[in-house]
Write an enzyme that holds these catalytic residues in place. Sequence first.
Site, mmCIF file in Angstrom:
data_model
loop_
_atom_site.group_PDB
_atom_site.id
_atom_site.type_symbol
_atom_site.label_atom_id
_atom_site.label_comp_id
_atom_site.label_asym_id
_atom_site.label_seq_id
_atom_site.Cartn_x
_atom_site.Cartn_y
_atom_site.Cartn_z
ATOM 1 N N HIS A 347 0.817 -1.209 0.000
ATOM 2 C CA HIS A 347 0.000 0.000 0.000
ATOM 3 C C HIS A 347 0.857 1.269 0.000
ATOM 4 O O HIS A 347 0.335 2.344 -0.265
ATOM 5 C CB HIS A 347 -0.944 -0.007 1.195
ATOM 6 N N HIS A 597 -1.701 -12.721 -0.748
ATOM 7 C CA HIS A 597 -3.099 -13.073 -0.517
ATOM 8 C C HIS A 597 -3.239 -14.545 -0.142
ATOM 9 O O HIS A 597 -4.175 -14.920 0.558
ATOM 10 C CB HIS A 597 -3.934 -12.768 -1.766
#
Length: 840
Positions: A347, A597
Site C-alpha cells: 500500500h 493473498h
Amino acid sequence: MAASGYSEIPGVYSETPRPLANLRRTLRTYKTCIGASMMVVLVLVLASTLSVLISQGLDEDGPVDPQSVPANLSLVTLMAVPWPRRDENWYINRWKRSCTRLPDDPRRHQYQPDPNNPDDPEAPEWTRPDNSTYPEGDTWNWNRHPDQLPDWSSQDVSSSLSEGSKEEEQKTMTESELDRRNLSIPVGSAAYRHQHAFRKTHPLATNMSRLGYSMDRASCVMRDRMNLSRETSSFDARWIGDLTPSPYCDRSKLRPRPAPCTAGARYRSVDGTCNNLKNPSWGASFTAFRRAMPPDYGDGISALRRAKDGGELPGARTISNVVHINRMEDSQSYSVLTMSWGQFVDHDITLTALSKGKRGESIPCCLSEVRNNPTLRHPECAPIALPRDDPFYAAFNQSCLEFVRSAPAPKCHFGHRDQLNQQTAFLDGSALYGTSTKQLASLRAFKDGLLKSQLTLDGRQLLPPSKDPKDGCNTDEQYKYDRFCFLAGDPRANEQILLTIFHTIWARQHNQLAIILKDLNPDWEDERLFQESRRIVIAQIQHITYHEYVPSVLGPKFMRHLGLSPQGDGIYTTDYNPEFHPGIANEFAAAAFRFGHSQIQGLVQKIDAPEKNVDFQQLSTIVFNPFSLYDTGTMAEYVRGQVSQHTGAVDTYFTSQVSGKLFRGDEKFGLDLVSINIQRGRDHGIAGYVRARMHCGLAPPSNFSDLANDMDAGALESIKKVYNSVEDIDLYTGGLAERPIKDGLVGPTFACILADQFLRLKRGDRYWYETDEKPQAFTEAQLHELHRTSLARIICNNVPELGSIQRWPLRMYETGNPRLPCSSTSIPRVDLGAWEEGDI
C-alpha cells in the site's frame, strides 16, 4: 518480571534465567556416562560440520551441484541473468532516435548506423544477450526490431483522434443515463466496500482516465485504418504521428507538471517528483505503471487476453474453484505479521485507479437492469461470470461478480492501454504521509513536527478520525457513539484491523521521534522537526523491509547476489543509478506481489496476556471494522496473536474468507479475491505465465509436463484440468503453483519479478537511506543508529502494553528467535543523540 527469573508469559525468557537445579543434580550423578557419550557425539558433530562447511563454501563461491533440487537450480538460473531485466522503457530508449513522429512522414530510420556510438540501437550496449529464453524467431519481446509501419497521413491521425473523442462522449452519456436512473452498486454491499472504501480513486485520476480512454479508442481506430497487426499495434503504434499539439497532450488535464527540480534538496518530495533529476516524473504519483514485459491484449490495444487458439480463456471463477481450492497449508516458519507487513509495503507503493462513473460513483455491471439492457452496459465493465453449479455462490442465486476495469492512463501517442498508479513508487512512507502536499497538510498538526492524532480517555494515541458517513467504512451504530474509522496517508488503512494497527504504530513512531528531536534541538521549528522525523521514519521502513522482509521472500543468497542487503554499521551505499527506472511494474502490482493473498488466514488470533486467553475471529468480521482499537488493550491482543500465529504458506490454496466472503460485512457472501486477481491481470494485459518464465530466463515449457520440476504436483494436475494450453496459464495462478526457490517464499517466476522491482526501488531511489550523496545523506553516526532499527523495537516502543515479542517478529518463536521482554537489551534501540546539534 517474576522474581524467579522467568517472565509471566510462557516461553518468554528474561536476560538471566533462573538456574535449573534438578537438571544440575542429574548431570552430577551421571557425569561419567554423559561425558563419554558427549565425546562420541562431539566427534560426529565436528565431522558433519566440516562436511557442511566445505559444501557451503562450494555453494557460495562456485556453481551449485547439478543434483540439487529444482528450487536450487531455478535460483542458479535467476542468478545467471543480468539485472535489472529489460523493460518497455529500455525498448523505447533503444529505438526512439530511429523513429520519427512527424505527420505525413512515415519514414522511420533517421540515423546512420555507427557501432561506436552507444546511442546506435545496433551497438553492443543494446544487443548483448540478456539470457531470456524466447524461441528463435519469437518477436513478442523487448529484444525485437520495430515493425515497418505503413504510410499514414495527418488525416489518419486526426480522424482517429476524433473517433476516440466520440467514443468517450458516448461513454459519458451512458454514465449520465445510469445516474439519471439511479443505478449504482448497492450501498453496503461487498462490491460497494471494494470500490468505495478499498479501491478509492482520486478525482484527478478519474479526469486523467477520460483522456486515457479516448486515446485507447483512437488507437483502436488507427489500428483498423492502417490494418495493423496485433503485434505492431502493441509495440510500435506509438511511433505514428506527433500528437503533442493535440488535446490529448493538454498538460492542464494531466497531473500537475513538477516544479523545477532542486538538485540540493535535503528532503524528498511528497509526490515522488524530482527524485530522478533527469526524469522528474519517474516514480511519481499519478503516473502509469511500468511494463516489465510486453502487454498481452486480445486486440493489441486494450481487450482482455485471449487463449492461444484465439478463443476465450477459462473463466476466472472456474479457475478459482478448480485450482485455488479452499484449503489452508500453514507456513512452518513465518508469522501472520509477515502478511501484514507485506500489505503495508504494497500500500506504500501501489494504488491502482479504478474506472468511475459520473461524479466518481461506482459503475454497476451485474444489476439486472444493466444486464438486460445493452445500452446501459458501461464499456469499462468486465464482470466475472459465476458457473451455474458454483459450489458457493449457487446457494445464493448469484451468477455475476462485479468487476470494473482499472482506469486507463493518459498518453500522448497511439498504442496499448496502461493503468494509473496513484501512489509514489518509492518506499517513502506515502501510506503514512500521502502523495500530495494538500493531503499531507490535512494529516499534519503543524506544531512541533507532529502528525494529527486523537487521544482516548486513557491517553492512547490513535489515528485521526474519518467522519465521512459514506466512506464505505463508518457505520451508523458506531457513528452515534463517536467511534469512527481512521484517516491515514492511504485510503485503505481501515481495510483490515491488522493493517490499521501498522498505520497506527508508524504514526505513533513519527510523533515519538518528533518529541525526542524537539527535546534534543529546542530551536528547531515545526517544519524541520516534521521533515527530520519523516526522514527517519522512511529510513526505518526501508531498513526493516530490506533487512527483515525481502530476505524472507527472496532468500538471503539471492539478496546478496543482487546487492539488496543493507550495509550495516553506518556504511554507505554508492550504487544509485539514475538509469534505473523505479516505477512499479504492472506485473508486480497486478500479479507477483499479490502472492501475499495466499498467506491470509481465515481465522485471526488474539491473545489476552494477563489471562493468557486465546480467541479467534473470522477475517470477514474484522474487515472495515477497526472500531475495537478504541478499546484498551485490543491492539496488543492482536499483535500478540499475529506474532504467535503461523501465516499461510505461499501456494494455490486460499481460505474461503477471501475466496467467497471478502468484504461481505453482515451478508452471507462477498467477493472472491482470487477471481478478482485473475481478472485484474487480464484487465491489465499482463502476459501469461509462460511468457513471464521466458522473460526471466527460465526454460519455456512446450507442454504441461515440462513444468513438473518447478510446480507443485497437485497444483499442476488442477491446472491441466482447467487450461487447454500451457500458454494459456495466467501469471497469477502459475506463479503461485511454483515451488519456492531456496530459502525463499515464492517460486522462481515471482522471485524474478519481485527481485527486479525491489532492485529498482533501492538503486533507483536517489534518497535511499544509505546514500552517501549530500545533502540528503545521514551522517555516519546517524546511519549507524538507523542500521540498528528492528521491527521488534518499533512495535514494542509503540504498543507499550504488549510486554514481549520475539526478536524477529516476522518469524515464529523458536530456537534462535526467542521471545523477549520489550525491556530487553537484546532488542536494539536507536539512539537519537546522533541528531543533536550544537554544543552539548
